[in-house]
Scaffold this active site. Structure first.
Site, PDB file in Angstrom:
ATOM      1  N   ASP A 103      36.637  48.557  36.448  1.00 21.69           N
ATOM      2  CA  ASP A 103      35.630  48.178  37.510  1.00 21.69           C
ATOM      3  C   ASP A 103      36.326  47.694  38.769  1.00 21.69           C
ATOM      4  O   ASP A 103      35.865  47.898  39.865  1.00 21.69           O
ATOM      5  CB  ASP A 103      35.157  46.607  36.783  1.00 21.69           C
ATOM      6  CG  ASP A 103      36.214  45.729  36.301  1.00 21.69           C
ATOM      7  OD1 ASP A 103      37.463  46.292  36.035  1.00 21.69           O
ATOM      8  OD2 ASP A 103      35.929  44.501  36.128  1.00 21.69           O
ATOM      9  N   ASP A 149      42.490  45.937  42.038  1.00 22.01           N
ATOM     10  CA  ASP A 149      43.143  44.454  42.807  1.00 22.01           C
ATOM     11  C   ASP A 149      44.109  44.545  43.086  1.00 22.01           C
ATOM     12  O   ASP A 149      44.623  45.165  44.469  1.00 22.01           O
ATOM     13  CB  ASP A 149      42.671  43.340  41.798  1.00 22.01           C
ATOM     14  CG  ASP A 149      42.260  41.875  42.804  1.00 22.01           C
ATOM     15  OD1 ASP A 149      43.000  41.701  43.504  1.00 22.01           O
ATOM     16  OD2 ASP A 149      41.533  41.125  41.990  1.00 22.01           O
ATOM     17  N   VAL A 183      34.627  37.778  43.990  1.00 21.05           N
ATOM     18  CA  VAL A 183      33.349  38.435  43.467  1.00 21.05           C
ATOM     19  C   VAL A 183      33.085  38.502  41.920  1.00 21.05           C
ATOM     20  O   VAL A 183      34.114  38.678  41.239  1.00 21.05           O
ATOM     21  CB  VAL A 183      33.195  39.913  44.024  1.00 21.05           C
ATOM     22  CG1 VAL A 183      33.079  39.693  45.431  1.00 21.05           C
ATOM     23  CG2 VAL A 183      34.435  40.567  43.705  1.00 21.05           C
TER      24      VAL A 183
HETATM   25  C1  PRP Z   1      40.513  42.853  35.904  1.00 19.66           C
HETATM   26  C2  PRP Z   1      39.897  44.340  36.254  1.00 19.66           C
HETATM   27  C3  PRP Z   1      41.242  45.012  35.997  1.00 19.66           C
HETATM   28  C4  PRP Z   1      42.256  44.223  36.453  1.00 19.66           C
HETATM   29  C5  PRP Z   1      42.552  44.442  38.224  1.00 19.66           C
HETATM   30  O1  PRP Z   1      40.635  42.820  34.408  1.00 19.66           O
HETATM   31  O2  PRP Z   1      39.255  44.753  34.940  1.00 19.66           O
HETATM   32  O3  PRP Z   1      41.641  45.542  34.620  1.00 19.66           O
HETATM   33  O4  PRP Z   1      41.895  42.879  36.327  1.00 19.66           O
HETATM   34  O5  PRP Z   1      43.646  43.547  38.583  1.00 19.66           O
HETATM   35  P1  PRP Z   1      44.808  44.094  39.190  1.00 19.66           P
HETATM   36  O6  PRP Z   1      44.678  45.200  39.757  1.00 19.66           O
HETATM   37  O7  PRP Z   1      45.203  42.978  39.882  1.00 19.66           O
HETATM   38  O8  PRP Z   1      45.875  44.386  37.824  1.00 19.66           O
HETATM   39  P2  PRP Z   1      40.844  41.076  33.749  1.00 19.66           P
HETATM   40  O9  PRP Z   1      42.504  41.158  33.446  1.00 19.66           O
HETATM   41  O10 PRP Z   1      40.284  40.306  34.764  1.00 19.66           O
HETATM   42  O11 PRP Z   1      40.165  41.148  32.611  1.00 19.66           O
HETATM   43  P3  PRP Z   1      38.512  41.568  32.020  1.00 19.66           P
HETATM   44  O12 PRP Z   1      38.457  43.184  32.398  1.00 19.66           O
HETATM   45  O13 PRP Z   1      38.461  41.448  30.725  1.00 19.66           O
HETATM   46  O14 PRP Z   1      37.674  40.614  33.067  1.00 19.66           O
END
Ligand code: PRP
Length: 186
Positions: free
Chosen positions: A106, A109, A159
């Protein structure tokens, strides 16, 4: 869930449902072309939980044969996400040997999750590993990760929606929107 129904919890809509779905169809067409001649189906690997929405829409927009698998990962401890040390909560069911893999995310980051994941999956004997991410925050990046397919670059704001959560809520929002600071005490 639509942004209009919870407008008091949101500051602004960053991506509309129409923008998201149009872009997914464009990317799916590129994937169809890029992977037209595979011996085995393209393997889509989703990273739970955020990737569930983009996986469901992307997989259905793709016309070539695909298989779908999921991984769940977690950063070690709390507040140590920047360490980039990741733990596998749920591993893949499918063997990657000789497979063409497309990781579906998704959001990109800091890049730490994907950078770790790419290395991990590369060590399993796959033929190729590429990345499709629906969103990317260029201002938050800490580790460069090459995403062959990227939906949108978005501002470095809090977001939610289209898979992105706050305290496990808002993942089912059809749009991507900035969460109002009063919701998270900001
Ligand atoms: C979010 C997203 C990515 C990751 C990106 O997952 O789905 O996997 O963070 O962040 P990064 O580039 O800083 O590593 P999250 O850990 O929030 O878990 P989720 O998908 O269950 O919401």
């Amino acid at each position: 869930m639509d942004a209009a129904a919870i407008s008091n919890e949101l500051t602004s809509v960053v991506l509309t449902e129409d923008q998201l779905q149009t872009r997914i169809r464009e990317i799916a067409a590129e994937i169809d072309e890029d992977y037209a001649d595979l011996d085995k189906p393209l393997l889509l690997v989703g990273v739970l939980k955020g990737a569930v929405m983009v996986m469901a829409d992307l997989a259905r927009a793709i016309s070539i044969p695909v298989q779908i698998d999921f991984m769940a990962v977690s950063s070690y401890g709390s507040g140590t996400k920047s360490s980039g040390v990741v733990r596998i909560i749920k591993d893949l069911d499918i063997d990657l040997t000789g497979r063409n893999v497309l990781i579906v995310e998704d959001i990109l980051d800091s890049g730490l999750t994907l950078s770790w994941l790419i290395k991990n999956l590369k060590s399993r004997g796959s033929s190729s590993i590429e990345v499709m991410t629906m969103m990317r925050k260029p201002d938050a990046i800490k580790v460069e990760v090459h995403a062959r397919y990227c939906g949108f670059d978005i501002p470095n704001e809090f977001v939610v929606g289209f898979g992105l959560d706050y305290a496990e809520q808002y993942r089912n929002l059809r749009e991507v929107a900035v969460l109002a600071p009063h919701v998270y005490g900001g």
